[in-house]
Motif scaffolding. Structure first.
Motif, PDB file in Angstrom:
ATOM      1  N   GLU A   1       0.827  -1.185   0.000  1.00  0.00           N
ATOM      2  CA  GLU A   1       0.000   0.000   0.000  1.00  0.00           C
ATOM      3  C   GLU A   1       0.870   1.246   0.000  1.00  0.00           C
ATOM      4  OE1 GLU A   1      -3.205   0.117  -0.268  1.00  0.00           O
ATOM      5  OE2 GLU A   1      -3.562  -2.029  -0.133  1.00  0.00           O
ATOM      6  N   PRO A   2       0.401   2.340  -0.671  1.00  0.00           N
ATOM      7  CA  PRO A   2       1.163   3.581  -0.618  1.00  0.00           C
ATOM      8  C   PRO A   2       1.319   4.121   0.790  1.00  0.00           C
ATOM      9  CG  PRO A   2      -0.489   3.653  -2.364  1.00  0.00           C
ATOM     10  CD  PRO A   2      -0.766   2.434  -1.545  1.00  0.00           C
ATOM     11  N   SER A   3       0.445   3.719   1.708  1.00  0.00           N
ATOM     12  CA  SER A   3       0.501   4.236   3.070  1.00  0.00           C
ATOM     13  C   SER A   3       1.506   3.486   3.942  1.00  0.00           C
ATOM     14  CB  SER A   3      -0.882   4.155   3.719  1.00  0.00           C
ATOM     15  OG  SER A   3      -1.369   2.830   3.706  1.00  0.00           O
TER      16      SER A   3
ATOM     17  N   SER B   1       3.575  13.490  -0.589  1.00  0.00           N
ATOM     18  CA  SER B   1       3.480  12.374  -1.541  1.00  0.00           C
ATOM     19  C   SER B   1       2.107  11.719  -1.513  1.00  0.00           C
ATOM     20  CB  SER B   1       4.566  11.338  -1.257  1.00  0.00           C
ATOM     21  OG  SER B   1       4.434  10.815   0.054  1.00  0.00           O
ATOM     22  N   ARG B   2       1.296  12.004  -0.462  1.00  0.00           N
ATOM     23  CA  ARG B   2      -0.057  11.436  -0.415  1.00  0.00           C
ATOM     24  C   ARG B   2      -0.900  11.875  -1.608  1.00  0.00           C
ATOM     25  NH1 ARG B   2       0.784  13.663   4.467  1.00  0.00           N
ATOM     26  NH2 ARG B   2      -0.660  15.375   4.009  1.00  0.00           N
ATOM     27  N   SER B   3      -0.564  13.021  -2.200  1.00  0.00           N
ATOM     28  CA  SER B   3      -1.377  13.531  -3.303  1.00  0.00           C
ATOM     29  C   SER B   3      -1.345  12.607  -4.515  1.00  0.00           C
ATOM     30  CB  SER B   3      -0.911  14.938  -3.703  1.00  0.00           C
ATOM     31  OG  SER B   3       0.457  14.941  -4.058  1.00  0.00           O
TER      32      SER B   3
ATOM     33  N   PRO C   1      -4.044   8.272  -4.880  1.00  0.00           N
ATOM     34  CA  PRO C   1      -5.187   7.751  -5.647  1.00  0.00           C
ATOM     35  C   PRO C   1      -4.792   7.248  -7.034  1.00  0.00           C
ATOM     36  CG  PRO C   1      -5.768   9.812  -4.567  1.00  0.00           C
ATOM     37  CD  PRO C   1      -4.290   9.650  -4.412  1.00  0.00           C
ATOM     38  N   VAL C   2      -3.819   7.898  -7.662  1.00  0.00           N
ATOM     39  CA  VAL C   2      -3.347   7.463  -8.969  1.00  0.00           C
ATOM     40  C   VAL C   2      -2.392   6.282  -8.822  1.00  0.00           C
ATOM     41  CG1 VAL C   2      -2.001   8.135 -11.006  1.00  0.00           C
ATOM     42  CG2 VAL C   2      -3.679   9.731 -10.025  1.00  0.00           C
TER      43      VAL C   2
ATOM     44  N   VAL D   1     -10.671  12.383 -10.408  1.00  0.00           N
ATOM     45  CA  VAL D   1     -10.879  11.287 -11.363  1.00  0.00           C
ATOM     46  C   VAL D   1      -9.581  10.485 -11.522  1.00  0.00           C
ATOM     47  CG1 VAL D   1     -12.810  12.289 -12.634  1.00  0.00           C
ATOM     48  CG2 VAL D   1     -10.476  12.919 -13.270  1.00  0.00           C
ATOM     49  N   PRO D   2      -9.107   9.874 -10.434  1.00  0.00           N
ATOM     50  CA  PRO D   2      -7.826   9.161 -10.521  1.00  0.00           C
ATOM     51  C   PRO D   2      -7.839   8.001 -11.503  1.00  0.00           C
ATOM     52  CG  PRO D   2      -8.968   8.625  -8.472  1.00  0.00           C
ATOM     53  CD  PRO D   2      -9.708   9.770  -9.095  1.00  0.00           C
TER      54      PRO D   2
END
Length: 286
Positions: free
Chosen positions: A9-11, A46-48, A51-52, A263-264
């Motif tokens: 996960e990105p997180s 980097s959280r931005s 979604p993509v 709209v990712p």
């Protein structure tokens, strides 16, 4: 330095590398495939890109650094310049050790252009609305006022200042910011993005709005925009597209600067098609 490990996960937890001047830079790495470095914009960190990124992780190995000034990376020196950002990306590229694609969002897209122009070996650039018009000494008073407001805890007026003087949102949008409910209290453990904004304003204030200089960027470029993004962004991107030797210009109907969050799926599909064609990776269905 810690070894690179995969996270689903990105997180996931950040790893770190030491940049050219000793600044610790935190990053996350997810996915498998050709490497793509995702450079975030001002605010949000980097959280931005998450979604993509989560929609691309099946096709690409994604590296998401937190730029200097944005937690958990170190603040770096002040005043910051785009050369510092390029140095951080060069250190990350050395760590990756393979040819890579470079994607930038907003201010991060300006960073990507600087990196390519400075000779960072990239296979391609993916750019989401670089605010190349926001440059020059006229931003120095904005920086000073932003620092003053955030020092006094007045983030609402600080955000309005950024909207008016940097993003240049139309007056109607800025008025909506004032009409809305005050922002909820920020959790105590959530790091502020104000230090990052200050360093980014330093870089922009020392830069120029000259678009012709990017004519020396020879890597293939995917330049993306929201069809409803306000001026002067559209005119700036038209000039950039004319200056770049090899560019694919894509517009997202009904969208503005915030499309990667809104709209990712559509943004990720466009990136996937472009990068898959260049790297011969399988493309996911839009």
């Amino acid at each position: 330095m810690p070894s690179v490990t995969e996270s689903s996960e990105p997180s996931g937890a950040h790893l770190f590398f030491e940049s050219f001047d000793g600044t610790p830079i935190g990053f996350r790495r997810i996915g498998t495939g050709p490497p793509v470095v995702l450079v975030h914009g001002s605010g949000g960190g980097s959280r931005s890109w998450h979604p993509v990124a989560e929609r691309l992780a099946d096709s690409f190995e994604l590296w998401l650094p937190a730029r200097r000034g944005y937690a958990p990376s170190g603040p770096g020196r002040s005043p910051k310049g785009f050369a510092d950002e390029v140095g951080d990306l060069r250190a990350l590229a050395d760590r990756i050790g393979r040819p890579l694609h470079l994607a930038g969002m907003s201010y991060g897209a300006t960073v990507a252009l600087h990196a390519a122009a400075a000779g960072l070996p990239v296979l391609s650039l993916v750019l989401w609305e670089p605010p190349l018009y926001a440059a020059g000494a006229e931003l120095l008073p904005v920086l000073a006022r932003f620092e003053e407001l955030t020092a006094h805890g007045d983030r609402r007026r600080a955000d309005r200042l950024l909207a008016e003087k940097v993003a240049r949102l139309p007056a109607a949008f800025v008025d909506l910011m004032d009409a809305g409910e005050p922002a909820a209290d920020v959790p105590a453990d959530k790091p502020s993005d104000a230090p990052g904004w200050c360093r980014d304003l330093e870089s922009m204030a020392a830069d120029t709005s000259d678009v012709e200089r990017w004519s020396g960027v020879t890597a293939p470029v995917l330049l993306m925009r929201g069809a409803d993004t306000w001026q002067p962004m559209p005119a700036t991107l038209d000039r950039l597209a004319a200056a770049l030797p090899e560019v694919t210009l894509t517009s997202f109907p009904g969208q503005t600067h915030f499309a990667p969050s809104v709209v990712p799926d559509a943004v990720a599909a466009e990136i996937d098609r472009f990068l898959a064609r260049l790297s011969h990776a399988p493309s996911v269905d839009a």
